[in-house]
Design a protein around this motif. Structure first.
Motif, mmCIF file in Angstrom:
data_model
loop_
_atom_site.group_PDB
_atom_site.id
_atom_site.type_symbol
_atom_site.label_atom_id
_atom_site.label_comp_id
_atom_site.label_asym_id
_atom_site.label_seq_id
_atom_site.Cartn_x
_atom_site.Cartn_y
_atom_site.Cartn_z
ATOM 1 N N MET A 1 0.816 -1.221 0.000
ATOM 2 C CA MET A 1 0.000 0.000 0.000
ATOM 3 C C MET A 1 0.850 1.272 0.000
ATOM 4 N N SER A 2 1.855 1.308 -0.855
ATOM 5 C CA SER A 2 2.606 2.544 -1.049
ATOM 6 C C SER A 2 3.094 2.580 -2.487
ATOM 7 N N LYS A 3 3.414 3.750 -2.952
ATOM 8 C CA LYS A 3 3.834 3.882 -4.342
ATOM 9 C C LYS A 3 5.223 3.282 -4.566
ATOM 10 N N THR A 4 5.972 3.048 -3.504
ATOM 11 C CA THR A 4 7.288 2.425 -3.625
ATOM 12 C C THR A 4 7.203 0.904 -3.630
ATOM 13 N N SER A 5 6.005 0.349 -3.487
ATOM 14 C CA SER A 5 5.826 -1.106 -3.531
ATOM 15 C C SER A 5 6.057 -1.620 -4.947
ATOM 16 N N THR A 6 6.307 -2.897 -5.052
ATOM 17 C CA THR A 6 6.544 -3.522 -6.350
ATOM 18 C C THR A 6 5.286 -3.469 -7.211
ATOM 19 N N GLN A 7 5.448 -3.121 -8.480
ATOM 20 C CA GLN A 7 4.340 -3.064 -9.419
ATOM 21 C C GLN A 7 4.076 -4.462 -9.964
ATOM 22 N N LEU A 8 2.846 -4.940 -9.782
ATOM 23 C CA LEU A 8 2.473 -6.259 -10.285
ATOM 24 C C LEU A 8 1.950 -6.200 -11.710
ATOM 25 N N ALA A 9 1.187 -5.147 -12.027
ATOM 26 C CA ALA A 9 0.601 -5.018 -13.360
ATOM 27 C C ALA A 9 0.155 -3.582 -13.587
ATOM 28 N N THR A 10 0.057 -3.212 -14.851
ATOM 29 C CA THR A 10 -0.517 -1.929 -15.232
ATOM 30 C C THR A 10 -1.909 -2.192 -15.776
ATOM 31 N N GLY B 1 -4.100 -14.399 -18.412
ATOM 32 C CA GLY B 1 -4.815 -15.570 -17.923
ATOM 33 C C GLY B 1 -4.506 -15.940 -16.484
ATOM 34 N N LYS B 2 -3.703 -15.138 -15.798
ATOM 35 C CA LYS B 2 -3.302 -15.433 -14.427
ATOM 36 C C LYS B 2 -3.880 -14.362 -13.494
ATOM 37 N N PRO B 3 -4.617 -14.757 -12.446
ATOM 38 C CA PRO B 3 -5.167 -13.759 -11.518
ATOM 39 C C PRO B 3 -4.078 -13.190 -10.611
ATOM 40 N N LEU B 4 -4.075 -11.875 -10.462
ATOM 41 C CA LEU B 4 -3.138 -11.179 -9.586
ATOM 42 C C LEU B 4 -3.928 -10.404 -8.542
ATOM 43 N N THR B 5 -3.514 -10.497 -7.301
ATOM 44 C CA THR B 5 -4.171 -9.768 -6.218
ATOM 45 C C THR B 5 -3.179 -8.780 -5.631
ATOM 46 N N GLY B 6 -3.636 -7.539 -5.455
ATOM 47 C CA GLY B 6 -2.776 -6.499 -4.902
ATOM 48 C C GLY B 6 -3.608 -5.308 -4.474
ATOM 49 N N TYR B 7 -2.986 -4.140 -4.485
ATOM 50 C CA TYR B 7 -3.632 -2.916 -4.017
ATOM 51 C C TYR B 7 -3.583 -1.854 -5.096
ATOM 52 N N MET B 8 -4.678 -1.096 -5.202
ATOM 53 C CA MET B 8 -4.773 -0.011 -6.173
ATOM 54 C C MET B 8 -5.301 1.225 -5.470
ATOM 55 N N ALA C 1 -8.440 4.833 3.328
ATOM 56 C CA ALA C 1 -8.950 5.990 2.592
ATOM 57 C C ALA C 1 -8.332 6.129 1.205
ATOM 58 N N TYR C 2 -7.182 5.488 0.959
ATOM 59 C CA TYR C 2 -6.486 5.667 -0.303
ATOM 60 C C TYR C 2 -6.428 4.422 -1.173
ATOM 61 N N PHE C 3 -6.490 3.231 -0.572
ATOM 62 C CA PHE C 3 -6.290 1.996 -1.315
ATOM 63 C C PHE C 3 -7.477 1.054 -1.222
ATOM 64 N N VAL C 4 -7.607 0.226 -2.251
ATOM 65 C CA VAL C 4 -8.542 -0.899 -2.246
ATOM 66 C C VAL C 4 -7.758 -2.155 -2.580
ATOM 67 N N LYS C 5 -8.204 -3.283 -2.043
ATOM 68 C CA LYS C 5 -7.606 -4.569 -2.399
ATOM 69 C C LYS C 5 -8.314 -5.028 -3.663
ATOM 70 N N ALA C 6 -7.555 -5.355 -4.687
ATOM 71 C CA ALA C 6 -8.142 -5.646 -5.991
ATOM 72 C C ALA C 6 -7.522 -6.895 -6.608
#
Length: 98
Positions: free
Chosen positions: A48-57, A83-90, A72-77
């Protein structure tokens, strides 16, 4: 007589606390993923920070499953990439206001 009244009011207070706890858990929102389309190009992060690793665009108009509103700033998405599901924060600003 005073001891009985004190005992009665003590039991009444305990009963009201336990009843309030039961009603709060029964009104818990449903936690199933909700599909949204992004309104701008965003990034799916592993934290949950902009310095975290980017999983996908995620491009504008792409469907994203929002699993939980974390703060207040992030959602779990969850998104599907190749074809592969990725879970992270946006960021919440990636989605239209509802």
């Amino acid at each position: 007589m005073n001891t009985r009244l004190l005992y009665f009011f003590g039991l009444t207070a305990l009963a009201s606390c336990s009843a309030a706890g039961e009603s709060a858990s029964s009104t818990r929102p449903n936690r199933t993923p909700v599909a949204y389309n992004t309104v701008v190009e965003c990034t799916l992060y592993d934290g949950m920070s902009k310095t975290s690793t980017q999983l996908a665009t995620v491009t504008s108009g792409m469907e994203v499953q929002v699993m939980d509103t974390v703060d207040a700033y992030f959602v779990k998405a969850r998104v599907t990439k190749d074809g592969k599901p990725l879970t992270g924060y946006m960021y919440r600003t990636c989605f239209p206001q509802r």
